[in-house]
Write an enzyme that holds these catalytic residues in place. Structure first.
Site, PDB file in Angstrom:
ATOM      1  N   TYR A 294       2.464  -6.397  12.931  1.00  0.00           N
ATOM      2  CA  TYR A 294       1.281  -5.703  12.430  1.00  0.00           C
ATOM      3  C   TYR A 294       0.426  -5.190  13.581  1.00  0.00           C
ATOM      4  O   TYR A 294       0.152  -5.913  14.538  1.00  0.00           O
ATOM      5  CB  TYR A 294       0.462  -6.635  11.534  1.00  0.00           C
TER       6      TYR A 294
ATOM      7  N   HIS B 146      -3.864 -13.093  13.882  1.00  0.00           N
ATOM      8  CA  HIS B 146      -2.493 -12.600  13.847  1.00  0.00           C
ATOM      9  C   HIS B 146      -1.834 -12.839  15.193  1.00  0.00           C
ATOM     10  O   HIS B 146      -2.402 -13.420  16.099  1.00  0.00           O
ATOM     11  CB  HIS B 146      -2.461 -11.086  13.569  1.00  0.00           C
TER      12      HIS B 146
ATOM     13  N   GLU C  17      -9.440  -5.755   5.090  1.00  0.00           N
ATOM     14  CA  GLU C  17      -9.286  -4.609   4.205  1.00  0.00           C
ATOM     15  C   GLU C  17      -8.122  -4.819   3.252  1.00  0.00           C
ATOM     16  O   GLU C  17      -8.200  -4.494   2.066  1.00  0.00           O
ATOM     17  CB  GLU C  17      -9.082  -3.332   5.027  1.00  0.00           C
TER      18      GLU C  17
ATOM     19  N   ASP D   4      -1.894  -5.323   3.516  1.00  0.00           N
ATOM     20  CA  ASP D   4      -1.943  -5.676   4.939  1.00  0.00           C
ATOM     21  C   ASP D   4      -2.716  -6.971   5.193  1.00  0.00           C
ATOM     22  O   ASP D   4      -3.660  -7.292   4.461  1.00  0.00           O
ATOM     23  CB  ASP D   4      -2.565  -4.540   5.744  1.00  0.00           C
TER      24      ASP D   4
ATOM     25  N   ASP E 173      -5.258  -8.283   6.708  1.00  0.00           N
ATOM     26  CA  ASP E 173      -6.584  -8.244   7.319  1.00  0.00           C
ATOM     27  C   ASP E 173      -7.614  -8.190   6.200  1.00  0.00           C
ATOM     28  O   ASP E 173      -7.278  -8.249   5.016  1.00  0.00           O
ATOM     29  CB  ASP E 173      -6.719  -7.060   8.277  1.00  0.00           C
TER      30      ASP E 173
ATOM     31  N   GLU F   8       0.807  -1.223   0.000  1.00  0.00           N
ATOM     32  CA  GLU F   8       0.000   0.000   0.000  1.00  0.00           C
ATOM     33  C   GLU F   8       0.840   1.272   0.000  1.00  0.00           C
ATOM     34  O   GLU F   8       0.562   2.208  -0.732  1.00  0.00           O
ATOM     35  CB  GLU F   8      -0.921   0.046   1.238  1.00  0.00           C
TER      36      GLU F   8
ATOM     37  N   ARG G  37      -2.734  -3.940  13.591  1.00  0.00           N
ATOM     38  CA  ARG G  37      -4.197  -4.089  13.570  1.00  0.00           C
ATOM     39  C   ARG G  37      -4.509  -5.559  13.824  1.00  0.00           C
ATOM     40  O   ARG G  37      -4.513  -6.370  12.901  1.00  0.00           O
ATOM     41  CB  ARG G  37      -4.777  -3.615  12.231  1.00  0.00           C
TER      42      ARG G  37
END
Length: 889
Positions: A321, A367, A100, A96, A98, A9, A323
């Site tokens: 990470y 995670h 999203e 990432d 997740d 990203e 999140r």
């Protein structure tokens, strides 16, 4: 020769990956989302503009098909990525780990349309070992996760785009509703309502200061005979009435009388000694939510500030990470943390490998917890910016402490009994805590939302006493009474939410996802629903009106349980247990006792303008209400109305204050006298920005001429301000003098951030209010020679952040708050900040990338005039008026 292309990203993440992968791979950044649902009328495709659902961008009649568009500021980046894909032997999507991130990877594949192999790689830390392992385990895109994220996006679009126009019509233009946002606002408003209903009460007790050798401790009176001495928890928080049973309420007179009696009835006797060995376990490593909470408690960071710093730490490969809902650690992390503990604290402090179970509702994304990528990188050994350094130290200590041995404590309770004049026992108690083995406390002590709770974690040592020991007068024994003091305790209203306590409540009730809390709090603050008083989140009257409307007419949509069930349904979609279309169909068209969003919104004619009832005038019995007007909240009684200053919290705004504002407005402005120079009267008034002085009469409606006005400073009081002081304020801005070197005048004045001097476009702060009238030309010039001190942004600034200098033009790059949200500018080119990117997380490289992407892009239509009603971004585009301070003119 072609080589694999890795797409992430952000440029910062790409730069870190490129260090590990060398020349074997090409690494590019998408700079956030590459496409999304249309955000304004100009982005809606021509093919759907005439459809009833075209404005929403979701075909609600045919399976809730979304219509995605690539925004203009992303098109040049897409062209560059398409060119890179053509030259690649394969494409590895490394967004990432997740939902999203999975969705972004899917969108990249759909937009870029690579002809060769496309794989998804996932890693939870940016280290060479983790990245190369992820490449070896490359997989296909998980379409179940994509469905869940797409369902969430469509659900939020339907919620926001269909409810927000109702708020525009019934409350105020430019407001927004959101599935999690509106629930968060409701929680904050209801807490403020509890504070407004709260009635203070006072109770008294006695503190006995007792000395044993060199040690002194305090014992508190807790019982008289069989009756407990009343404490704050024995009072009803709304009425202030005593509700505790079998309790004795002490007032000031009885407490003082009791002091005189008991002080004269020595000796007292130690009637109880209890020693209880206990152990205390360390807290789990950080999740997204607990990191936000603890950073708010210990560092004073807002949720978005925490996530911005964590984002940079992750992109630099320093932490895993950030999140995540997980509290588990990998085998590698367990081994490294054990080694760090033994090296730093010794073998005895290692508690053995520990894993923790998450207690969060709807926990997802398996995670690891947030942890250092290398435990050998101790906080003091890394050179990091201030925010990142403080946050990394918190993460390092918390993770290490989670693997350390339990603390062993000895808790002691002493009971000391005196005999009153009525022969009844008066029992005092003292509690202590001794740390016998510190264990994890050597590294870390968890914070608390309650300051008293943190005090309770401190070590309190009590002397060794035995049952039968006597407390005597000074000089008559080893244990003496050094003082006996009556003490008043006032009951306190429930505390306002902070970032920490709001995040904790949302998570506990399964509302939203922890990774979104930072942006939610940032949004409700930017929209004007809340403002900050220290750490506390204070709701505006607009928030009261919106919450009242939603609760009365869309009650289920803002219920905690309903919102939590939506998250559970989304989890089922991600697991493949619930069909995406079926889920959206039920939410939109209804099922069983749920009428559906479409039905609720189509009956909006039943909705009346919401008013907030404040109370009644005790003299006349007339009702006083608060309404939201074009220029903010105002109090109304009958035909009279008056603006409410914006710096008064709703719970602190009393009937008496409302009546005074209404009386002042009805009676007209108070004249302080006449200005000797002009002969015009000088008035002191109160407006929505607070008290101010005015020279001359208010203009008639339609007149473009405005009288001279000046805000009162924080040291000025409307009731005591003099004519001379008012004229002094009205004389501002003051010309300090002419700077011959620059050819510019220097002026002094008050601004929203305090007293200042200005030369051209340069500003320098002054030390005190008096300096505005006393600073000399030489002093002002000397101030401009000094480097300008940085100032953290506040909610009322237009400039949100200075990013740095453009590497090519050396122009200053800033992030500004605009009508359509934050944007990056170098003074020549403007580029919108993507809605999924936090302002504080945007790096210089990313900012330059956004500006380059914007250069050469076709100009957006319609920006030269105000958009037609409902034609702009429907949900949350209008920037809320910023809260001015008392010094704003």
């Amino acid at each position: 020769m072609s080589k694999p292309l890795v797409i992430v990203e952000s440029p910062a993440k790409a730069k870190t990956l490129a260090r590990f992968l060398g020349n074997q791979f090409r690494v590019e950044a998408s700079v956030g989302h590459v496409r999304d649902l249309p955000e304004n009328a100009s982005e809606v495709p021509e093919s759907i503009k005439k459809e009833t659902w075209g404005r929403i961008g979701v075909d609600v009649d045919n399976g809730f098909k979304p219509y995605y568009v690539v925004s203009s500021d992303r098109k040049s980046r897409i062209r560059e990525l398409k060119a890179a894909v053509k030259d690649a032997s394969e494409v590895l999507l490394a967004t990432d780990p997740d939902r999203e991130g999975e969705s972004i990877s899917w969108h990249l594949r759909e937009v870029l349309k690579p002809k060769g192999s496309v794989k998804r790689i996932v890693f939870h830390e940016i280290t060479e070992e983790a990245v190369r392992e992820a490449i070896e385990q490359a997989r296909d895109i998980d379409l179940k996760l994509v469905d869940a994220q797409e369902s969430r996006r469509i659900l939020d679009r339907l919620y926001g785009y269909m409810l927000s126009p109702v708020l525009w019509k019934k409350v105020q233009t430019g407001l927004s509703a959101g599935r999690v946002q509106s629930v968060a606002v409701r929680l904050i408003v209801e807490r403020e309502e509890e504070r407004r209903a709260f009635r203070r009460s006072t109770c008294w007790d006695l503190d006995a200061k007792i000395r044993a050798g060199e040690t002194q401790f305090v014992a508190t009176l807790v019982r008289v005979g069989e009756e407990r001495v009343a404490t704050g928890k024995d009072f009803d928080p709304t009425t202030g009435a005593l509700v505790g049973r079998n309790v004795r309420l002490l007032d000031e007179a009885s407490a003082k009388t009791m002091r005189e009696v008991l002080a004269g009835r020595l000796p007292w006797t130690v009637t109880g000694v209890e020693e209880k060995p206990t152990s205390q376990r360390p807290s789990a490593p950080f999740t997204t939510s607990t990191l936000q909470q603890e950073a708010n408690r210990k560092l004073g960071f807002s949720a978005d500030r925490t996530m911005s710093a964590a984002q940079r730490l992750f992109q630099d490969g320093v932490i895993s990470y950030h999140r995540t809902d997980s509290t588990t650690l990998s085998d590698k992390a367990l081994r490294e943390s054990a080694r760090a503990i033994k090296d730093m604290y010794g073998e005895a402090f290692y508690g053995g490998a520990r894993q923790y179970q998450t207690k969060v509702k709807n926990a997802q994304e398996a995670h690891e917890a947030i942890r250092p990528t290398d435990f050998g990188q101790r906080p003091q050994s890394l050179s990091l910016p201030p925010d990142e350094a403080r946050l990394y130290e918190l993460i390092w200590k918390r993770t290490v402490a989670s693997q350390m041995a339990d603390a062993r404590l000895l808790r002691t309770t002493l009971e000391i009994t005196a005999t009153g004049a009525d022969r009844r026992p008066h029992v005092f108690t003292a509690s202590g805590k001794a740390i016998q083995f510190a264990g994890f406390l050597r590294a870390y002590v968890e914070g608390s939302d309650d300051p008293a709770g943190e005090l309770g974690d401190q070590e309190i040592l009590l002397p060794k006493l035995s049952v039968g020991d006597h407390v005597t007068a000074p000089g008559q024994g080893p244990l003496t009474l050094a003082g006996l003091d009556p003490k008043a305790h006032e009951t306190l209203p429930p505390p306002r939410y902070t970032d920490a306590s709001l995040v904790k409540t949302l998570e506990e009730d399964g509302i939203g996802r922890p990774s979104t809390y930072a942006s939610i709090i940032q949004t409700i603050e930017r929209r004007g629903y809340v403002w900050r008083q220290g750490k506390a989140l204070v709701p505006s009257y607009t928030a009261f009106a919106v919450t009242s409307l939603l609760k009365d007419h869309f009650g289920q949509l803002v219920e905690l349980g309903f919102t939590g069930r939506i998250e559970e349904d989304l989890d089922q979609v991600s697991n493949g247990d619930l069909d995406r279309t079926q889920f959206l169909e039920q939410f939109y068209n209804g099922l069983d006792d749920w009428p559906g969003l479409r039905h609720l919104v189509t009956n909006e004619d039943r909705i009346e303008y919401p008013v907030i009832e404040l109370g009644v005038d005790p003299a006349t019995g007339q009702k006083i209400v608060v309404r939201i007007g074009r220029y903010g909240a105002y109090a109304q009684m009958g035909d009279a109305n008056a603006s409410i200053p914006e710096d008064i919290a709703p719970a602190d705004f009393t009937i008496e204050q409302a009546l005074k504002l209404l009386k002042d407005r009805t009676d007209g402005p108070q004249s302080l006298g006449a200005d000797p120079k002009t002969g015009l009267p000088v008035y002191v008034l109160t407006g929505r920005f607070g008290p101010y002085v005015q020279l001359g009469e208010a203009p008639e409606k339609g007149s473009k001429e405005k009288p001279r006005r000046a805000s009162l400073t924080k040291n000025d009081q409307p009731d005591s301000i003099t004519l001379d002081r008012a004229l002094e304020l009205l004389s501002l801005p003051r010309l300090v003098g002419h700077d011959a070197e620059t050819g510019q005048d220097i002026i002094a004045n008050f601004g929203r951030f305090g007293p200042y001097v200005k030369r051209g476009d340069e500003f320098r702060s002054l030390g005190t209010d008096a300096d505005v009238f006393g600073v000399t030309l030489d002093q002002a010039i000397e101030l401009f020679k000094q480097e300008k001190k940085g100032r953290r942004r506040t909610a009322s600034r237009t400039v949100l952040r200075e990013v740095g200098l453009h590497p090519e033009s050396q122009a200053k790059i800033e992030i500004l708050e605009g009508r359509y949200g934050p944007y990056v500018t170098d003074g020549t080119t403007n580029a919108s900040v993507p809605k999924d990117v936090l302002v504080d997380a945007l790096t210089l490289e990313e900012s330059v990338g956004l500006l380059k992407a914007r250069e050469g892009a076709p100009a957006k239509k319609g920006r030269g005039r105000a958009p037609a009603r409902g034609a702009g971004r429907t949900m949350g585009t209008a920037t809320a008026r910023k809260r001015p301070t008392k010094r704003s003119a």
